[in-house]
Design a protein around this motif. Sequence first.
Motif, short mmCIF file in Angstrom:
data_model
loop_
_atom_site.label_atom_id
_atom_site.label_comp_id
_atom_site.label_asym_id
_atom_site.label_seq_id
_atom_site.Cartn_x
_atom_site.Cartn_y
_atom_site.Cartn_z
N TYR A 35 21.33 -30.89 -34.57
CA TYR A 35 22.02 -29.65 -34.92
C TYR A 35 23.12 -29.40 -33.90
CZ TYR A 35 17.82 -28.37 -37.67
OH TYR A 35 16.77 -28.32 -38.56
N GLN A 37 25.30 -25.93 -32.32
CA GLN A 37 25.31 -24.47 -32.25
C GLN A 37 26.61 -24.01 -31.60
OE1 GLN A 37 22.33 -22.52 -29.75
NE2 GLN A 37 22.26 -20.77 -31.16
N GLY A 40 27.53 -17.71 -30.49
CA GLY A 40 27.16 -16.57 -31.32
C GLY A 40 26.68 -16.90 -32.71
N MET A 41 26.39 -18.17 -32.95
CA MET A 41 26.01 -18.60 -34.29
C MET A 41 24.64 -19.25 -34.29
SD MET A 41 28.66 -17.74 -36.04
CE MET A 41 28.60 -18.65 -37.58
N GLY A 42 24.11 -19.40 -35.49
CA GLY A 42 22.89 -20.17 -35.64
C GLY A 42 23.20 -21.67 -35.61
N LEU A 43 22.17 -22.45 -35.73
CA LEU A 43 22.31 -23.91 -35.68
C LEU A 43 22.69 -24.46 -37.05
CD1 LEU A 43 20.35 -23.06 -33.28
CD2 LEU A 43 19.48 -25.40 -33.41
N LYS A 44 23.51 -25.50 -37.04
CA LYS A 44 23.88 -26.18 -38.28
C LYS A 44 23.46 -27.64 -38.20
CE LYS A 44 27.77 -23.22 -39.55
NZ LYS A 44 27.08 -22.63 -40.72
N LEU A 45 22.89 -28.15 -39.28
CA LEU A 45 22.34 -29.50 -39.30
C LEU A 45 23.45 -30.54 -39.44
CD1 LEU A 45 19.67 -31.18 -39.43
CD2 LEU A 45 19.88 -31.02 -41.92
N PHE A 90 21.72 -29.77 -30.28
CA PHE A 90 20.27 -29.76 -30.14
C PHE A 90 19.65 -30.83 -31.01
CE2 PHE A 90 19.54 -26.16 -27.51
CZ PHE A 90 20.56 -25.26 -27.77
N PHE A 106 12.31 -28.42 -30.40
CA PHE A 106 13.68 -28.64 -29.96
C PHE A 106 13.76 -29.06 -28.49
CE2 PHE A 106 16.53 -27.22 -33.33
CZ PHE A 106 15.64 -26.63 -34.20
N GLY A 107 14.79 -29.86 -28.19
CA GLY A 107 15.15 -30.11 -26.81
C GLY A 107 15.98 -28.96 -26.26
N ASP A 108 16.38 -29.07 -25.02
CA ASP A 108 17.14 -27.99 -24.36
C ASP A 108 18.64 -28.11 -24.54
OD1 ASP A 108 14.82 -27.44 -21.61
OD2 ASP A 108 15.07 -26.39 -23.52
N ARG A 111 25.42 -29.59 -23.67
CA ARG A 111 26.61 -28.75 -23.77
C ARG A 111 27.83 -29.63 -23.61
NH1 ARG A 111 22.27 -26.64 -22.78
NH2 ARG A 111 21.77 -24.49 -23.27
N GLY B 43 16.67 -24.51 -25.51
CA GLY B 43 16.60 -24.78 -26.93
C GLY B 43 15.71 -23.76 -27.63
N PHE B 89 16.02 -16.13 -33.97
CA PHE B 89 16.60 -16.69 -35.19
C PHE B 89 15.52 -16.83 -36.26
CE2 PHE B 89 20.76 -17.94 -33.75
CZ PHE B 89 20.62 -18.16 -32.40
N PHE B 104 19.74 -21.90 -40.52
CA PHE B 104 19.54 -20.81 -39.57
C PHE B 104 20.44 -19.62 -39.86
CE2 PHE B 104 16.93 -22.33 -35.99
CZ PHE B 104 16.76 -23.65 -36.34
N GLY B 105 19.93 -18.43 -39.54
CA GLY B 105 20.75 -17.25 -39.49
C GLY B 105 21.49 -17.19 -38.16
#
Lengths: 115, 114
Positions: A35, A37, A40-45, A90, A106-108, A111, B43, B89, B104-105
Amino acid sequence: NAGVTQTPKFRILKIGQSMTLQCTQDMNHNYMYWYRQDPGMGLKLIYYSVGAGITDKGEVPNGYNVSRSTTEDFPLRLELAAPSQTSVYFCASSSLQQVVGQPQHFGDGTRLSIL
Amino acid sequence: GESVGLHLPTLSVQEGDNSIINCAYSNSASDYFIWYKQESGKGPQFIIDIRSNMDKRQGQRVTVLLNKTVKHLSLQIAATQPGDSAVYFCAENMAGGGADGLTFGKGTHLIIQP
């Protein structure tokens, strides 16, 4: 167990450079995911894999490639880095398909800044 | 647009009070929902999940409620503690339990006031 481990934690790339983001998990999970990120947003696949040798595109795959030669590892490759790829990446894994009590871990994150 | 969203970007609560974080989804075919907590520089961390054949599921200090009629999901945190400060989330799987990842939101930032 270490869980999901991502390397590097931080990286700065120049436009046009390439790099591989590493992800490994020690939980013997079949399913792995990448994913991104944005602030300010959610995660995208980006991409996902249901097992060694099998990968599929997610919502935002353009500019990325993946491979899954082993159960443990799922590297993400950027071939020609672009500023739009500046994000936090991520990796996640799960043992089963969205079964209650068997969530994605999830991993950390890595960046990544493209300048 | 986003199929999974949150009503409030920031929620401020007093320490010790209960917190309720809300989430709306638009795809009636979604059948798996999950809440994650994300602390700064980390994460997402799993909190609790639920399937569409359930209305409610409880964990330690947390409860997830699912209202399929109005496509609404909520996370209740009891006796909020300073360590609960994070972005929360909600996410859904839109493929009927398939392996093609979560949607995700945007997240709600929970702030705990002392």
